[in-house]
Design an enzyme around this catalytic site. Sequence first.
Site, short mmCIF file in Angstrom:
data_model
loop_
_atom_site.label_atom_id
_atom_site.label_comp_id
_atom_site.label_asym_id
_atom_site.label_seq_id
_atom_site.Cartn_x
_atom_site.Cartn_y
_atom_site.Cartn_z
N ILE A 96 3.37 4.48 15.96
CA ILE A 96 2.21 3.35 16.80
C ILE A 96 3.49 2.31 16.75
O ILE A 96 2.66 0.89 17.38
CB ILE A 96 1.18 2.74 15.48
CG1 ILE A 96 2.71 2.55 14.06
CG2 ILE A 96 1.00 4.09 14.73
CD1 ILE A 96 2.45 1.99 12.66
N THR A 111 -1.58 -2.12 0.00
CA THR A 111 -1.42 -1.52 -1.72
C THR A 111 -1.77 -3.05 -2.40
O THR A 111 -1.39 -4.13 -2.06
CB THR A 111 -0.15 -1.30 -1.47
OG1 THR A 111 0.12 -1.35 -2.36
CG2 THR A 111 1.04 -2.13 -0.75
N ASP A 112 -1.65 -2.68 -3.64
CA ASP A 112 -2.00 -3.79 -4.40
C ASP A 112 -0.84 -4.60 -4.90
O ASP A 112 -0.12 -5.38 -5.51
CB ASP A 112 -2.81 -2.98 -6.11
CG ASP A 112 -1.97 -1.68 -6.72
OD1 ASP A 112 -0.55 -1.31 -5.91
OD2 ASP A 112 -2.23 -1.42 -7.53
N GLU A 113 0.51 -3.92 -5.03
CA GLU A 113 1.96 -3.87 -4.75
C GLU A 113 2.41 -6.08 -4.13
O GLU A 113 3.24 -5.56 -4.37
CB GLU A 113 3.00 -3.16 -4.17
CG GLU A 113 2.53 -2.04 -5.34
CD GLU A 113 3.61 -0.53 -4.60
OE1 GLU A 113 5.34 -1.31 -4.80
OE2 GLU A 113 3.90 0.40 -4.95
N TYR A 173 9.63 -2.62 0.17
CA TYR A 173 8.33 -2.28 0.64
C TYR A 173 6.65 -3.01 0.34
O TYR A 173 5.67 -2.57 1.64
CB TYR A 173 7.55 -0.82 0.06
CG TYR A 173 6.68 -0.32 0.15
CD1 TYR A 173 6.22 0.43 1.41
CD2 TYR A 173 5.75 0.01 -1.69
CE1 TYR A 173 4.70 0.27 1.38
CE2 TYR A 173 4.59 0.40 -0.82
CZ TYR A 173 3.66 0.61 0.19
OH TYR A 173 2.39 0.85 0.18
N TYR A 185 12.08 6.21 -15.26
CA TYR A 185 12.58 5.31 -14.86
C TYR A 185 12.54 4.13 -16.50
O TYR A 185 11.85 3.80 -17.56
CB TYR A 185 12.08 4.11 -13.91
CG TYR A 185 12.15 3.90 -12.27
CD1 TYR A 185 13.68 4.84 -12.87
CD2 TYR A 185 11.42 5.07 -11.63
CE1 TYR A 185 14.39 4.95 -11.30
CE2 TYR A 185 11.71 4.84 -10.55
CZ TYR A 185 12.88 5.67 -10.11
OH TYR A 185 13.54 5.53 -8.75
N LYS A 207 4.74 -4.83 4.15
CA LYS A 207 2.79 -4.08 3.88
C LYS A 207 2.04 -5.74 3.69
O LYS A 207 1.34 -5.94 4.07
CB LYS A 207 2.40 -3.60 3.01
CG LYS A 207 3.36 -2.17 2.14
CD LYS A 207 2.44 -1.48 4.10
CE LYS A 207 0.84 -1.69 3.12
NZ LYS A 207 0.35 -0.31 4.89
N GLU A 253 5.56 3.25 6.34
CA GLU A 253 6.60 3.66 5.26
C GLU A 253 6.10 3.53 3.22
O GLU A 253 5.74 1.96 3.91
CB GLU A 253 8.28 3.31 5.68
CG GLU A 253 8.48 3.79 7.07
CD GLU A 253 8.83 4.98 7.05
OE1 GLU A 253 8.94 5.92 5.83
OE2 GLU A 253 8.60 6.03 7.77
N SER A 254 6.29 4.00 2.93
CA SER A 254 5.63 3.72 1.10
C SER A 254 6.12 3.94 0.57
O SER A 254 5.92 3.66 -1.20
CB SER A 254 4.16 4.81 1.57
OG SER A 254 4.03 6.19 1.64
#
Length: 368
Positions: free
Chosen positions: A66, A140-142, A173, A230, A177, A90-91
């Site tokens: 893209i 994303t919600d991030e 990341y 983690y 986004k 990239e995620s």
Amino acid sequence: MSFNENKLKILVTGGAGFIGSALVRHIIQHTPHQVVNVDKLTYAGNLLSVASVSEDPRYAFEQVDICDADAIKRVFSVHQPDIVMHLAAESHVDRSISGPADFIQTNIVGTYTLLEQARAYWLKLRDQKKEGFRFHHISTDEVYGDLPHPDEEAGATDSLFSETTPYAPSSPYSASKAASDHLVRAWLRTYALPTLVTNCSNNYGPYHYPEKLIPLTILNALQGKDLPVYGRGQQIRDWLYVEDHVRALLLVATTGKVGETYNIGGHNEKRNLEVVKTICQILEELAPSEMNPNIDSYSCEPGNASSYVELIRHVADRAGHDRRYAIDASKIEQELGWTPKETFESGLRKTVQWVLDNQAWCQAVLAK
């Protein structure tokens, strides 16, 4: 143009990835629409994920980056899409921490390139086709950062991410986004390009890349390997079954209001440790550890496991690890009538069974 009555041509970027391939399969299997799948085929993209629909005459594939403006221009010119659904990204957070450059290039520069080529194409359209064109950006919600955690603050579970929550990304990341979200809204405001944005919670389901928490846990357990968690595993995520997500995405792309943002969540807040333990419980039912030759059920040596749950190992926490994500999906439910069909338990059981039935796909992807 009536989206409900016309057969549309939908350009899906990242259509060989996890969510993108689910969207491609859903469109071909459940609608009369055509799909143009645009994917660079990085490590996370695999055409095996769309093999079930690849022979359908309504499906076309373009191996394109893209970020390549000339190639994207050609794709628009040749295929003449009615809708763009942009999922290429990239995620993986861990990869963004160790190597952020790819995330900046794909998620920011790639989105800019796609927006500019979409705008040039849209300006040349006429009449109903121009009026009906839409650019749907999937995020994303991030981008919102994290929420208060119930272990740290009373009443924390009452707080949710809404469409108006300020952005506060924590990782390379999520920052990349967030930047792409801002670009999409700027192209609406400045150039009137008809855009929509959706922000989703953590997805899971079939064809999930094996380095992510749920498929990694399933595959490691089956192989008798450690199940890494983690820190204390108390981070909370809202889990959304991928098939529910792609139903919502298509609904937004075809009936959502231009300029709007819609949050998509599964109403399933779970601690990471709880997710891993639940997977172990389901595996004990579907593929009992006592029947698994990779699990030494009779060993008394220290460190050896006699069940899946005994494989859990707590590891050093991720840098900047967000504490809690949770989506308020009331807007898409009230305005567009979407609700998730799967509970976390039903979706997770389907996911575990799919991995058990499709280990050849998992191994082929890992080999790549």
